[in-house]
Scaffold this motif. Structure first.
Motif, PDB file in Angstrom:
ATOM      1  N   GLU A  25     -13.844   1.459   0.519  1.00  0.00           N
ATOM      2  CA  GLU A  25     -13.916   0.059   0.909  1.00  0.00           C
ATOM      3  C   GLU A  25     -13.446  -0.762  -0.278  1.00  0.00           C
ATOM      4  OE1 GLU A  25     -17.706  -1.200   2.357  1.00  0.00           O
ATOM      5  OE2 GLU A  25     -17.899   0.513   3.686  1.00  0.00           O
ATOM      6  N   LEU A  26     -12.535  -1.696  -0.025  1.00  0.00           N
ATOM      7  CA  LEU A  26     -11.992  -2.517  -1.098  1.00  0.00           C
ATOM      8  C   LEU A  26     -12.171  -3.995  -0.774  1.00  0.00           C
ATOM      9  CD1 LEU A  26      -8.588  -0.663  -1.567  1.00  0.00           C
ATOM     10  CD2 LEU A  26     -10.556  -0.524  -3.075  1.00  0.00           C
ATOM     11  N   PHE A  27     -12.544  -4.761  -1.775  1.00  0.00           N
ATOM     12  CA  PHE A  27     -12.557  -6.214  -1.686  1.00  0.00           C
ATOM     13  C   PHE A  27     -11.808  -6.692  -2.922  1.00  0.00           C
ATOM     14  CE2 PHE A  27     -16.192  -4.690   0.622  1.00  0.00           C
ATOM     15  CZ  PHE A  27     -16.082  -5.369   1.813  1.00  0.00           C
ATOM     16  N   VAL A  28     -10.516  -6.987  -2.743  1.00  0.00           N
ATOM     17  CA  VAL A  28      -9.625  -7.232  -3.862  1.00  0.00           C
ATOM     18  C   VAL A  28      -9.066  -8.639  -3.751  1.00  0.00           C
ATOM     19  CG1 VAL A  28      -7.556  -6.407  -5.033  1.00  0.00           C
ATOM     20  CG2 VAL A  28      -9.034  -4.785  -3.871  1.00  0.00           C
ATOM     21  N   GLY A  29      -9.000  -9.348  -4.875  1.00  0.00           N
ATOM     22  CA  GLY A  29      -8.458 -10.701  -4.909  1.00  0.00           C
ATOM     23  C   GLY A  29      -6.941 -10.723  -4.912  1.00  0.00           C
ATOM     24  N   ASN A  30      -6.375 -11.876  -5.225  1.00  0.00           N
ATOM     25  CA  ASN A  30      -4.924 -12.060  -5.217  1.00  0.00           C
ATOM     26  C   ASN A  30      -4.264 -11.479  -6.466  1.00  0.00           C
ATOM     27  OD1 ASN A  30      -5.332 -13.475  -2.882  1.00  0.00           O
ATOM     28  ND2 ASN A  30      -5.187 -15.475  -3.835  1.00  0.00           N
ATOM     29  N   GLN A  31      -3.012 -11.033  -6.315  1.00  0.00           N
ATOM     30  CA  GLN A  31      -2.157 -10.583  -7.414  1.00  0.00           C
ATOM     31  C   GLN A  31      -2.801  -9.487  -8.257  1.00  0.00           C
ATOM     32  OE1 GLN A  31       0.933 -11.767  -7.420  1.00  0.00           O
ATOM     33  NE2 GLN A  31       0.441 -13.172  -5.775  1.00  0.00           N
ATOM     34  N   CYS A  32      -3.389  -8.469  -7.624  1.00  0.00           N
ATOM     35  CA  CYS A  32      -4.030  -7.360  -8.343  1.00  0.00           C
ATOM     36  C   CYS A  32      -3.241  -6.087  -8.144  1.00  0.00           C
ATOM     37  CB  CYS A  32      -5.453  -7.138  -7.820  1.00  0.00           C
ATOM     38  SG  CYS A  32      -6.540  -8.526  -8.088  1.00  0.00           S
ATOM     39  N   THR A  33      -3.494  -5.110  -9.022  1.00  0.00           N
ATOM     40  CA  THR A  33      -2.962  -3.757  -8.848  1.00  0.00           C
ATOM     41  C   THR A  33      -4.132  -2.802  -8.876  1.00  0.00           C
ATOM     42  OG1 THR A  33      -0.894  -4.327  -9.940  1.00  0.00           O
ATOM     43  CG2 THR A  33      -1.444  -1.990  -9.808  1.00  0.00           C
ATOM     44  N   VAL A  34      -4.230  -1.933  -7.867  1.00  0.00           N
ATOM     45  CA  VAL A  34      -5.299  -0.946  -7.788  1.00  0.00           C
ATOM     46  C   VAL A  34      -4.671   0.422  -7.766  1.00  0.00           C
ATOM     47  CG1 VAL A  34      -7.234  -0.095  -6.423  1.00  0.00           C
ATOM     48  CG2 VAL A  34      -6.757  -2.537  -6.489  1.00  0.00           C
TER      49      VAL A  34
ATOM     50  N   GLY B 259      -6.434  -8.993  -0.943  1.00  0.00           N
ATOM     51  CA  GLY B 259      -5.846 -10.303  -1.178  1.00  0.00           C
ATOM     52  C   GLY B 259      -4.336 -10.316  -1.308  1.00  0.00           C
ATOM     53  N   ASP B 260      -3.802 -11.503  -1.373  1.00  0.00           N
ATOM     54  CA  ASP B 260      -2.374 -11.793  -1.424  1.00  0.00           C
ATOM     55  C   ASP B 260      -1.701 -11.144  -2.634  1.00  0.00           C
ATOM     56  OD1 ASP B 260       0.109 -12.949  -1.169  1.00  0.00           O
ATOM     57  OD2 ASP B 260      -0.534 -14.952  -1.737  1.00  0.00           O
ATOM     58  N   GLY B 261      -0.585 -10.440  -2.392  1.00  0.00           N
ATOM     59  CA  GLY B 261       0.218  -9.878  -3.474  1.00  0.00           C
ATOM     60  C   GLY B 261      -0.366  -8.661  -4.157  1.00  0.00           C
ATOM     61  N   THR B 262      -1.382  -8.051  -3.601  1.00  0.00           N
ATOM     62  CA  THR B 262      -2.023  -6.893  -4.218  1.00  0.00           C
ATOM     63  C   THR B 262      -1.216  -5.624  -3.964  1.00  0.00           C
ATOM     64  OG1 THR B 262      -4.202  -7.881  -3.964  1.00  0.00           O
ATOM     65  CG2 THR B 262      -4.145  -5.504  -4.238  1.00  0.00           C
ATOM     66  N   ALA B 263      -1.183  -4.735  -4.965  1.00  0.00           N
ATOM     67  CA  ALA B 263      -0.513  -3.440  -4.825  1.00  0.00           C
ATOM     68  C   ALA B 263      -1.561  -2.341  -4.934  1.00  0.00           C
ATOM     69  CB  ALA B 263       0.543  -3.265  -5.904  1.00  0.00           C
ATOM     70  N   ILE B 264      -1.560  -1.421  -3.960  1.00  0.00           N
ATOM     71  CA  ILE B 264      -2.483  -0.285  -3.976  1.00  0.00           C
ATOM     72  C   ILE B 264      -1.638   0.977  -3.986  1.00  0.00           C
ATOM     73  CG2 ILE B 264      -4.274   0.942  -2.712  1.00  0.00           C
ATOM     74  CD1 ILE B 264      -5.098  -1.776  -1.558  1.00  0.00           C
ATOM     75  N   GLU B 265      -1.800   1.777  -5.026  1.00  0.00           N
ATOM     76  CA  GLU B 265      -1.001   2.982  -5.178  1.00  0.00           C
ATOM     77  C   GLU B 265      -1.919   4.190  -5.220  1.00  0.00           C
ATOM     78  OE1 GLU B 265       1.400   2.498  -8.634  1.00  0.00           O
ATOM     79  OE2 GLU B 265       2.168   0.570  -7.964  1.00  0.00           O
ATOM     80  N   GLY B 266      -1.490   5.273  -4.575  1.00  0.00           N
ATOM     81  CA  GLY B 266      -2.300   6.481  -4.505  1.00  0.00           C
ATOM     82  C   GLY B 266      -2.091   7.405  -5.687  1.00  0.00           C
TER      83      GLY B 266
ATOM     84  N   VAL C 179       0.880  -1.167   0.000  1.00  0.00           N
ATOM     85  CA  VAL C 179       0.000   0.000   0.000  1.00  0.00           C
ATOM     86  C   VAL C 179       0.916   1.213   0.000  1.00  0.00           C
ATOM     87  CG1 VAL C 179      -1.809   1.246   1.211  1.00  0.00           C
ATOM     88  CG2 VAL C 179      -1.773  -1.242   1.285  1.00  0.00           C
ATOM     89  N   ASN C 180       0.846   2.023  -1.065  1.00  0.00           N
ATOM     90  CA  ASN C 180       1.759   3.141  -1.224  1.00  0.00           C
ATOM     91  C   ASN C 180       0.983   4.447  -1.394  1.00  0.00           C
ATOM     92  OD1 ASN C 180       3.988   4.698  -1.569  1.00  0.00           O
ATOM     93  ND2 ASN C 180       4.494   3.936  -3.604  1.00  0.00           N
ATOM     94  N   CYS C 181       0.914   5.227  -0.354  1.00  0.00           N
ATOM     95  CA  CYS C 181       0.387   6.598  -0.352  1.00  0.00           C
ATOM     96  C   CYS C 181      -1.004   6.780  -0.949  1.00  0.00           C
ATOM     97  CB  CYS C 181       1.360   7.531  -1.058  1.00  0.00           C
ATOM     98  SG  CYS C 181       2.962   7.594  -0.272  1.00  0.00           S
ATOM     99  N   PRO C 182      -1.990   5.995  -0.538  1.00  0.00           N
ATOM    100  CA  PRO C 182      -3.346   6.323  -0.992  1.00  0.00           C
ATOM    101  C   PRO C 182      -3.822   7.575  -0.260  1.00  0.00           C
ATOM    102  CG  PRO C 182      -3.443   4.555   0.587  1.00  0.00           C
ATOM    103  CD  PRO C 182      -1.987   4.836   0.351  1.00  0.00           C
TER     104      PRO C 182
END
Length: 140
Positions: free
Chosen positions: A129-138, A113-120, A100-103
């Protein structure tokens, strides 16, 4: 009766702080920090790096987690190997290896989920509110 129990707990805490002052330099600062986190209802895993951040219990942080310039709120669980920078996370579960980077928005009531990247980005709004699966980028 409640007042007596609260007073006894206060005396015990003051005694523990006095012992910490007495042993002084013989105990590394990370041990003292971990002790007070446990008192606050938190469990911190091995190899964690917490810098300029506030954790509020009850919270569980897994092993080898990096938390910088962030707030991890109550009722949150951070899995092993996560990296959180510049975020506010409350009432959420981050499975392992989440970045999770600076949202700009606080993350609340989420399951990531596992391996997810969230960038601001540069926009700011209310919490998300987030419901995110594995290996995603948001990207927010």
């Amino acid at each position: 009766m409640k007042k007596i129990i609260c007073r006894i707990n206060t005396i015990i805490l003051e005694f523990e702080v006095m012992i910490l002052h007495l042993i002084g330099d013989n105990v590394p600062s990370h041990c003292i920090r971990r002790f007070f986190y446990r008192l606050g209802g938190m469990k911190i895993g091995k190899g964690c790096k917490i810098e300029n951040s506030l954790l509020r219990g009850p919270t569980i942080v897994g092993n080898h987690v990096v938390i910088k310039d962030s707030f991890i709120g109550p009722y949150s669980s951070i899995g092993d190997g996560c990296e959180i920078v510049g975020a506010k996370i409350e009432n959420s579960i981050l499975v392992k290896n989440v970045r999770v980077n600076c949202p700009k928005q606080p993350i609340d009531s989420s399951l990531i989920g596992d391996g997810t990247a969230i960038e601001g980005n540069n926009r700011f709004s209310n919490s998300i509110e987030l419901f995110v699966g594995n290996q995603c980028t948001v990207k927010l």
